[in-house]
Scaffold this motif. Structure first.
Motif, PDB file in Angstrom:
ATOM      1  N   ILE A   1       0.864  -1.182   0.000  1.00  0.00           N
ATOM      2  CA  ILE A   1       0.000   0.000   0.000  1.00  0.00           C
ATOM      3  C   ILE A   1       0.898   1.227   0.000  1.00  0.00           C
ATOM      4  O   ILE A   1       1.511   1.578   1.012  1.00  0.00           O
ATOM      5  CB  ILE A   1      -0.955   0.009   1.206  1.00  0.00           C
ATOM      6  CG1 ILE A   1      -1.819  -1.255   1.208  1.00  0.00           C
ATOM      7  CG2 ILE A   1      -1.841   1.254   1.168  1.00  0.00           C
ATOM      8  CD1 ILE A   1      -2.802  -1.340   2.366  1.00  0.00           C
ATOM      9  N   LEU A   2       1.004   1.849  -1.166  1.00  0.00           N
ATOM     10  CA  LEU A   2       1.949   2.954  -1.368  1.00  0.00           C
ATOM     11  C   LEU A   2       1.201   4.259  -1.126  1.00  0.00           C
ATOM     12  O   LEU A   2       0.605   4.858  -2.022  1.00  0.00           O
ATOM     13  CB  LEU A   2       2.543   2.853  -2.775  1.00  0.00           C
ATOM     14  CG  LEU A   2       3.192   1.472  -3.049  1.00  0.00           C
ATOM     15  CD1 LEU A   2       3.692   1.378  -4.480  1.00  0.00           C
ATOM     16  CD2 LEU A   2       4.306   1.180  -2.052  1.00  0.00           C
ATOM     17  N   ASN A   3       1.268   4.676   0.118  1.00  0.00           N
ATOM     18  CA  ASN A   3       0.422   5.741   0.635  1.00  0.00           C
ATOM     19  C   ASN A   3       1.160   7.053   0.875  1.00  0.00           C
ATOM     20  O   ASN A   3       0.529   8.106   0.944  1.00  0.00           O
ATOM     21  CB  ASN A   3      -0.211   5.255   1.954  1.00  0.00           C
ATOM     22  CG  ASN A   3      -0.761   6.379   2.793  1.00  0.00           C
ATOM     23  OD1 ASN A   3      -1.822   6.920   2.518  1.00  0.00           O
ATOM     24  ND2 ASN A   3      -0.019   6.745   3.845  1.00  0.00           N
ATOM     25  N   ALA A   4       2.477   7.030   1.003  1.00  0.00           N
ATOM     26  CA  ALA A   4       3.229   8.233   1.376  1.00  0.00           C
ATOM     27  C   ALA A   4       2.894   9.390   0.434  1.00  0.00           C
ATOM     28  O   ALA A   4       2.953   9.243  -0.790  1.00  0.00           O
ATOM     29  CB  ALA A   4       4.728   7.947   1.345  1.00  0.00           C
ATOM     30  N   GLY A   5       2.532  10.523   1.020  1.00  0.00           N
ATOM     31  CA  GLY A   5       2.189  11.664   0.196  1.00  0.00           C
ATOM     32  C   GLY A   5       2.176  12.949   1.007  1.00  0.00           C
ATOM     33  O   GLY A   5       1.966  12.930   2.223  1.00  0.00           O
ATOM     34  N   ILE A   6       2.408  14.049   0.328  1.00  0.00           N
ATOM     35  CA  ILE A   6       2.398  15.369   0.958  1.00  0.00           C
ATOM     36  C   ILE A   6       1.658  16.353   0.055  1.00  0.00           C
ATOM     37  O   ILE A   6       1.397  16.073  -1.115  1.00  0.00           O
ATOM     38  CB  ILE A   6       3.829  15.890   1.235  1.00  0.00           C
ATOM     39  CG1 ILE A   6       4.631  15.967  -0.075  1.00  0.00           C
ATOM     40  CG2 ILE A   6       4.542  15.019   2.256  1.00  0.00           C
ATOM     41  CD1 ILE A   6       6.001  16.605   0.089  1.00  0.00           C
ATOM     42  N   ASN A   7       1.319  17.491   0.615  1.00  0.00           N
ATOM     43  CA  ASN A   7       0.661  18.549  -0.137  1.00  0.00           C
ATOM     44  C   ASN A   7       1.306  19.880   0.234  1.00  0.00           C
ATOM     45  O   ASN A   7       1.615  20.099   1.407  1.00  0.00           O
ATOM     46  CB  ASN A   7      -0.842  18.571   0.182  1.00  0.00           C
ATOM     47  CG  ASN A   7      -1.637  19.397  -0.805  1.00  0.00           C
ATOM     48  OD1 ASN A   7      -1.104  19.946  -1.756  1.00  0.00           O
ATOM     49  ND2 ASN A   7      -2.943  19.487  -0.577  1.00  0.00           N
ATOM     50  N   ARG A   8       1.531  20.715  -0.735  1.00  0.00           N
ATOM     51  CA  ARG A   8       2.141  22.022  -0.499  1.00  0.00           C
ATOM     52  C   ARG A   8       1.433  23.086  -1.349  1.00  0.00           C
ATOM     53  O   ARG A   8       0.987  22.799  -2.461  1.00  0.00           O
ATOM     54  CB  ARG A   8       3.634  22.015  -0.878  1.00  0.00           C
ATOM     55  CG  ARG A   8       4.495  21.037  -0.085  1.00  0.00           C
ATOM     56  CD  ARG A   8       4.750  21.542   1.318  1.00  0.00           C
ATOM     57  NE  ARG A   8       5.675  20.677   2.036  1.00  0.00           N
ATOM     58  CZ  ARG A   8       5.307  19.656   2.821  1.00  0.00           C
ATOM     59  NH1 ARG A   8       4.020  19.380   2.972  1.00  0.00           N
ATOM     60  NH2 ARG A   8       6.210  18.920   3.439  1.00  0.00           N
ATOM     61  N   ALA A   9       1.348  24.290  -0.830  1.00  0.00           N
ATOM     62  CA  ALA A   9       0.845  25.428  -1.611  1.00  0.00           C
ATOM     63  C   ALA A   9       2.005  25.946  -2.461  1.00  0.00           C
ATOM     64  O   ALA A   9       2.677  26.913  -2.108  1.00  0.00           O
ATOM     65  CB  ALA A   9       0.300  26.512  -0.695  1.00  0.00           C
ATOM     66  N   ASP A  10       2.248  25.282  -3.581  1.00  0.00           N
ATOM     67  CA  ASP A  10       3.422  25.572  -4.402  1.00  0.00           C
ATOM     68  C   ASP A  10       3.135  26.517  -5.565  1.00  0.00           C
ATOM     69  O   ASP A  10       4.027  26.848  -6.349  1.00  0.00           O
ATOM     70  CB  ASP A  10       4.015  24.259  -4.949  1.00  0.00           C
ATOM     71  CG  ASP A  10       2.981  23.396  -5.659  1.00  0.00           C
ATOM     72  OD1 ASP A  10       1.945  23.931  -6.093  1.00  0.00           O
ATOM     73  OD2 ASP A  10       3.207  22.178  -5.771  1.00  0.00           O
TER      74      ASP A  10
END
Length: 266
Positions: A82-91
């Motif tokens: 289960i490849l879940n690693a993730g991030i979110n940025r206001a880029d």
């Protein structure tokens, strides 16, 4: 569907949110869990002594390949990834910022592809292995201020659509989860949206427990795609139509703070 005990599972990004909830779910059920994070969390490791914790940066193709080949060599390659690693940025807010954009792409997209490479290079085996990518409905209608997140999920969906057809009938089962909003403590740029938009988002959000149950059941099938929660999908379709048909609708013409884009000085 009756409960089926999964022998082994590898999960990336388990320090918080959905990844941590999945770790807790599988650990409670007696499944052998391999947790992959790029940092050690002593509190998490002490709480789950039965879990095997690997400190590996999913953005590093060499480190991920070493992990996968080591598991294969020792006969410990799990049934489910289960490849879940993730991030979110206001880029892409007041201006486009390449550094945070690249950070999101490296984690959300290459953090998955780095596993797929060595897995597809291993010889076919008698055990069916499921490779599950946690994608997002944002691949249909993304937040223009979080361009890296939208781009990474859209590319991830395209890759898994291809692989699910390419490897159909083999020992590798490629699956993807198209998640809508889930009630977690993970930062998203939605926290800076107008209150009315936040209320609508919360109305269509899924619980963390419900999401874990849906994902764990999905991995027991050979289905290519899970859309969850299904009730949120029409919302993303409506947003996409609005972006295409309504001038200025959710197109980033103003910053998250409400400032006009590139307003001319008087």
């Amino acid at each position: 569907m009756p409960d089926v005990i999964v022998q082994s599972v590898l999960i990336t990004g388990t320090t918080s949110g959905i990844g941590r909830a999945l770790l807790e779910h599988y650990a409670r059920s007696g499944t052998k869990v391999i947790s992959v994070n790029r940092r050690l969390v002593a509190e998490l490791e002490s709480q789950y002594p039965s879990v095997r914790f690997e400190c590996v940066d999913v953005r590093s193709p060499g480190d991920v390949e070493q992990l996968v080949r080591g598991l294969a060599k020792s006969g410990e390659l799990p049934e489910i990834f289960i490849l879940n690693a993730g991030i979110n940025r206001a880029d892409n807010d007041e201006s486009f910022q390449l550094s945070p954009y690249r950070e999101v792409i490296d984690t959300n997209l290459y953090g998955v592809l780095n596993f797929v490479g060595p897995l597809t290079q291993l010889p076919a085996g008698p055990v069916e292995r499921h490779v599950v990518a946690i994608s997002s409905m944002a691949s249909y209608a993304g937040n223009p201020h979080g361009l890296g997140y939208h781009t990474s999920k859209k590319a991830l969906t395209a890759c898994f659509d291809v692989w699910s057809r390419m490897y159909a009938g083999t020992d590798l089962v490629f699956q993807q989860v198209m998640l809508g909003p889930v009630r977690t403590a993970i930062y998203t740029t939605a926290d800076r949206f107008p209150p009315w938009m936040v209320r609508i988002r919360n109305l269509f959000s899924a619980s963390l427990d419900g999401t874990v149950r849906a994902v764990s059941r999905f991995t027991l099938t050979r289905n290519r795609r899970l859309v969850y929660p299904l009730r949120a999908f029409p919302l993303f379709v409506a947003v996409r139509l609005g972006q295409c048909l309504v001038p200025g609708f959710f197109q980033g013409r103003k910053t998250l703070d409400g400032k006009a884009r590139r307003a001319r000085s008087q």
